[in-house]
Design an enzyme around this catalytic site. Sequence first.
Site, PDB file in Angstrom:
ATOM      1  N   CYS A 172       8.461 -48.676 -50.527  1.00  0.00           N
ATOM      2  CA  CYS A 172       7.306 -48.590 -49.635  1.00  0.00           C
ATOM      3  C   CYS A 172       6.420 -47.423 -50.088  1.00  0.00           C
ATOM      4  O   CYS A 172       6.794 -46.668 -50.996  1.00  0.00           O
ATOM      5  CB  CYS A 172       7.759 -48.385 -48.194  1.00  0.00           C
ATOM      6  SG  CYS A 172       8.334 -46.704 -47.864  1.00  0.00           S
ATOM      7  N   CYS A 182       8.296 -44.063 -50.060  1.00  0.00           N
ATOM      8  CA  CYS A 182       9.288 -43.887 -51.123  1.00  0.00           C
ATOM      9  C   CYS A 182       8.616 -43.828 -52.497  1.00  0.00           C
ATOM     10  O   CYS A 182       9.040 -43.060 -53.364  1.00  0.00           O
ATOM     11  CB  CYS A 182      10.314 -45.014 -51.077  1.00  0.00           C
ATOM     12  SG  CYS A 182      11.382 -44.929 -49.622  1.00  0.00           S
ATOM     13  N   HIS A 203      15.280 -44.564 -45.596  1.00  0.00           N
ATOM     14  CA  HIS A 203      15.354 -45.722 -46.474  1.00  0.00           C
ATOM     15  C   HIS A 203      16.406 -45.477 -47.560  1.00  0.00           C
ATOM     16  O   HIS A 203      16.792 -44.328 -47.813  1.00  0.00           O
ATOM     17  CB  HIS A 203      13.994 -45.968 -47.126  1.00  0.00           C
ATOM     18  CG  HIS A 203      12.953 -46.481 -46.165  1.00  0.00           C
ATOM     19  ND1 HIS A 203      11.715 -46.913 -46.570  1.00  0.00           N
ATOM     20  CD2 HIS A 203      12.975 -46.636 -44.828  1.00  0.00           C
ATOM     21  CE1 HIS A 203      11.014 -47.305 -45.515  1.00  0.00           C
ATOM     22  NE2 HIS A 203      11.760 -47.146 -44.446  1.00  0.00           N
ATOM     23  N   GLU A 261      16.284 -45.382 -50.737  1.00  0.00           N
ATOM     24  CA  GLU A 261      15.903 -44.437 -51.790  1.00  0.00           C
ATOM     25  C   GLU A 261      16.087 -42.993 -51.317  1.00  0.00           C
ATOM     26  O   GLU A 261      16.582 -42.139 -52.052  1.00  0.00           O
ATOM     27  CB  GLU A 261      14.440 -44.632 -52.186  1.00  0.00           C
ATOM     28  CG  GLU A 261      14.104 -45.995 -52.776  1.00  0.00           C
ATOM     29  CD  GLU A 261      13.627 -46.988 -51.729  1.00  0.00           C
ATOM     30  OE1 GLU A 261      14.181 -46.989 -50.604  1.00  0.00           O
ATOM     31  OE2 GLU A 261      12.710 -47.777 -52.012  1.00  0.00           O
TER      32      GLU A 261
END
Lengths: 390, 212
Positions: B123, B126, B84, B86
């Site tokens: 999410c 993260c 992702h 991040e």
Amino acid sequence: MENTESVLPQVCKIIHIPEKPSFLPHLQPTVNMLASVIEPKDANTLVRKLNKIAPLENLQHVKRVQKKSIDGGKPQLSLLLCMIVGNDCGDDCMPYEILELVKSFQLSTFITKVCKYAATSKEEWDEQCKLWPTSYHPPTYNISGITGFSEEESQSVFSFMRHTINLATSSIGQVVNAAVIVDPSTKQVIASACDQVISSVSLANGVSKDGSCSNYLENLKASNLENQQTSLLDGSISACVHPWQWALRSSGCWHPLRHAAIVAIEYSAARDLQLFPDHKALSPLKRQKIEESGFHSNGHSYQSLRPYLCTGYDIYLAWEPCAMCAMALVHQRVRRIFFCSPNSSAGALGSVHRLQGERSLNHHYAVFRVILPEKVFRNKVVDGKTSGSG
Amino acid sequence: MEDFSHTKNVEQPVPTPANFAVLNNNQMTSYAKETFEFMKLALEQANDALANLEVPVGCVFVEDGEVIASGRNRTTETRNATRHAEMEAIDFLVQQWQKNGLSPLEVSERFSKCTLYVTCEPCIMCAAALSYLGIKEAYYGCANDKFGGCGSVLSLHTSNSNLPTSELASSKKGFKCTGGIMASEAVSLLRSFYEQGNPNAPKPHRPLKQHV
């Protein structure tokens, strides 16, 4: 079931960890409902009316009608009218429409308990029906193992778990978390990894320049002593158990988020790229064409063989994963998770959170705890000179 | 892969433990101008993801008013669904700081001064990672009803630290989190991605909606 392990286990066991905390079958939560014995001839009319004015919204598993045979085998029907609001059970606790029904059909009401949640096992269901009949639907998703393992499957699970524990205890002479991704259909290891929060390389090769890594280990051992558990893997520095403590380590090559499961996922993704290098993201149009042509046209046939991420794969972990790792395993579509030791400080599969029960997630795996006889680890841990608690 | 088709256009910032007054749409301008400037940069990252057939989520990390890292989804390219935005930016920072010889404690100190701007609510994975790192603050665009770890499904940004003070230095700190910053822009990017069809998703059970 999950937390009865105060006695040292003598035998290997696999315990399913369900989506919601399990209750002993006879101790399931209940709610009070207003009910009445009715004339069989009125049943249809009443049920139809009640479904309109007082639907069983959050109690879909509860049956509206109870049929009992009283003395002489004569059937007697009872009917759930509505939930009981408040403690008062006089006429004013009934909604107006229900009161009307009670009057016009001359019902004499009584209070009954019904189970609040749908049964998740046959045993729970049997107990529920003793109070008031409910329906029972075994899990619609069919992940093998939830309903039990064959002897052969069990042996395979135990052997992969032993392998995982070996990794966790022997990699750097310290107990870390270890992750092994397995394709159960071929019993093949797809990827395996240990925590890389402290670099195993730097520790194993003694690259640690000033010995400060051992200070970190001492710190952790000290903190472990404070909340001793009779855990098999006591003295562990598993990253999933101490996810906030990465800053205490101080040299070599490290990364605060390289927990074993994250690294194993990375390895399996790299393996996938290596084995199926030609796969390219197809444009939607092309994709549609391939699908229309039956997917097996030239050059694309193996695409259907390429697994989508870790679909169908199992992962074995020494420790119950933290929230980061547990969610990573949702993203990567793992089918089943087997872990050995629960993680009371940060575990996300039953200890602190229970991701397998979060219905909003777009993928759900089945979770199992594997219990191996104590001595398997005790030896390992002592060998690794990490057993802070002895 | 990630299914963001459910993301919500948050109209009000999600309340956080250390929240300043909850602002409605008309008052959004009372955010510092730089909040929007940084979110625009995160949206640029998301745009870049979209151009590369990735789920369009992007982010930037800001320290002392300066962008020090950016990232966008790379899940399709890597076949690793954990890549992702991040995570991409965090890996860059850790590598960078390590190369500069920073110790883990120093890295921890740097993270504690960082503010994250991300187009979609982090999410659960993260959000947990950001909590482990101990960042200072996060601003996000749209809420993530199905996966969100900053209030939607779980609240991993809140601290419930009841540990003895001796352990506080290395324990869960929590971070301030505010949603709804340029949410409609973030949602429209995601919408255009799902309208073209996620090329990496498994074969759908139902045929995709055809747009004329």
